[in-house]
Design an enzyme around this catalytic site. Structure first.
Site, PDB file in Angstrom:
ATOM      1  N   TYR A  43       0.834  -1.201   0.000  1.00  0.00           N
ATOM      2  CA  TYR A  43       0.000   0.000   0.000  1.00  0.00           C
ATOM      3  C   TYR A  43       0.871   1.253   0.000  1.00  0.00           C
ATOM      4  O   TYR A  43       0.616   2.195  -0.765  1.00  0.00           O
ATOM      5  CB  TYR A  43      -0.919  -0.023   1.224  1.00  0.00           C
ATOM      6  CG  TYR A  43      -1.759   1.215   1.389  1.00  0.00           C
ATOM      7  CD1 TYR A  43      -2.868   1.448   0.574  1.00  0.00           C
ATOM      8  CD2 TYR A  43      -1.441   2.165   2.357  1.00  0.00           C
ATOM      9  CE1 TYR A  43      -3.634   2.601   0.719  1.00  0.00           C
ATOM     10  CE2 TYR A  43      -2.201   3.311   2.510  1.00  0.00           C
ATOM     11  CZ  TYR A  43      -3.296   3.528   1.693  1.00  0.00           C
ATOM     12  OH  TYR A  43      -4.051   4.669   1.845  1.00  0.00           O
ATOM     13  N   GLU A  65     -11.650   6.257   5.212  1.00  0.00           N
ATOM     14  CA  GLU A  65     -10.952   7.035   6.229  1.00  0.00           C
ATOM     15  C   GLU A  65     -11.885   7.292   7.408  1.00  0.00           C
ATOM     16  O   GLU A  65     -11.454   7.304   8.572  1.00  0.00           O
ATOM     17  CB  GLU A  65     -10.442   8.359   5.650  1.00  0.00           C
ATOM     18  CG  GLU A  65      -9.306   8.224   4.646  1.00  0.00           C
ATOM     19  CD  GLU A  65      -7.975   7.852   5.285  1.00  0.00           C
ATOM     20  OE1 GLU A  65      -7.900   7.771   6.540  1.00  0.00           O
ATOM     21  OE2 GLU A  65      -7.003   7.640   4.532  1.00  0.00           O
ATOM     22  N   TRP A  73      -5.092   1.992  10.140  1.00  0.00           N
ATOM     23  CA  TRP A  73      -5.441   1.859   8.728  1.00  0.00           C
ATOM     24  C   TRP A  73      -5.303   0.425   8.236  1.00  0.00           C
ATOM     25  O   TRP A  73      -6.061  -0.024   7.395  1.00  0.00           O
ATOM     26  CB  TRP A  73      -4.603   2.797   7.868  1.00  0.00           C
ATOM     27  CG  TRP A  73      -4.915   2.642   6.415  1.00  0.00           C
ATOM     28  CD1 TRP A  73      -4.114   2.122   5.456  1.00  0.00           C
ATOM     29  CD2 TRP A  73      -6.146   2.962   5.758  1.00  0.00           C
ATOM     30  NE1 TRP A  73      -4.755   2.101   4.239  1.00  0.00           N
ATOM     31  CE2 TRP A  73      -6.007   2.618   4.396  1.00  0.00           C
ATOM     32  CE3 TRP A  73      -7.352   3.506   6.193  1.00  0.00           C
ATOM     33  CZ2 TRP A  73      -7.018   2.800   3.468  1.00  0.00           C
ATOM     34  CZ3 TRP A  73      -8.367   3.695   5.259  1.00  0.00           C
ATOM     35  CH2 TRP A  73      -8.200   3.345   3.920  1.00  0.00           C
TER      36      TRP A  73
END
Length: 210
Positions: A43, A65, A73
């Protein structure tokens, strides 16, 4: 993802500053926050900080988000395929048509984050997208700051803000337009992730390549 996520980053020794760059077993120097997690590293290398100007993708990022709030995350990233499935590819027109029955179904789906407020916000945010008088990408990118000089690229964790005037302004405008779970900190994380700002640390192979 906010750059202050520490879930998979190796801890510094007591009293020592937290490292901003790590040397990977692939020979590359990169930001330390992905740690040794392969998906997190992918990522970082392939997505985080790349300019994203597709409206559908920005809507997805805004919603994910929001789901991250209070979590790391990587927790969201590992569930992203399921999120994309249950929210019908994050196509705003399709998500906007979801009903209370869909909310109840998702609250029982263990593959995602089962938070009623965040699920409902994803649906209401889709409806907000459809009421805009301009493309979502144009609205959001209007708040992107001017590129910083390379000399001011962050070198340490303390150089990276959690909130900026631009993220605060974006949050305020999105809220005015009916969006939810779009606080200033969440919006700065979105700015980092979508290339509106480049917060790769000095020494990272991705720095300046967005």
């Amino acid at each position: 993802m906010s750059i202050d996520d520490t879930t998979t980053t190796p801890a510094a020794p007591p009293g020592a500053p937290r490292a901003s760059i790590v040397h990977g077993d692939d020979g590359l120097d990169r930001c330390s926050w992905p740690g040794a997690d392969a998906e997190y590293r992918r990522y970082h290398d392939e997505e985080w900080g790349h300019e994203q100007r597709d409206g559908r993708a920005l809507y997805e990022k805004l919603c994910l988000e929001g789901f991250q709030a209070g979590l790391s995350w990587i927790t969201i990233l590992r569930r992203r395929p399921a999120f994309r499935e249950v929210f019908q590819g994050f196509e705003p027109e399709r998500v906007a048509a979801m009903t209370e029955d869909d909310v109840l179904r998702l609250l029982a789906d263990e593959r995602i984050i089962r938070h009623r407020g965040k699920i409902e916000a994803t649906i209401s945010n889709a409806r907000a997208v459809l009421t805009l008088d301009e493309p979502l990408e144009e609205l959001m990118w209007r708040f992107a700051p001017s590129p910083r000089p390379e000399s001011s690229r962050p070198r340490a964790w303390s150089d990276v803000p959690a909130v900026t005037p631009e993220s605060t302004a974006m949050s305020k405008e999105l809220r005015r337009r009916g969006f939810r779970f779009v606080g200033p900190t969440t919006m700065y994380a979105l700015m980092q992730a979508t290339g509106m700002v480049d917060d790769h640390f000095v020494g990272c192979f991705r720095a300046g390549t967005s």
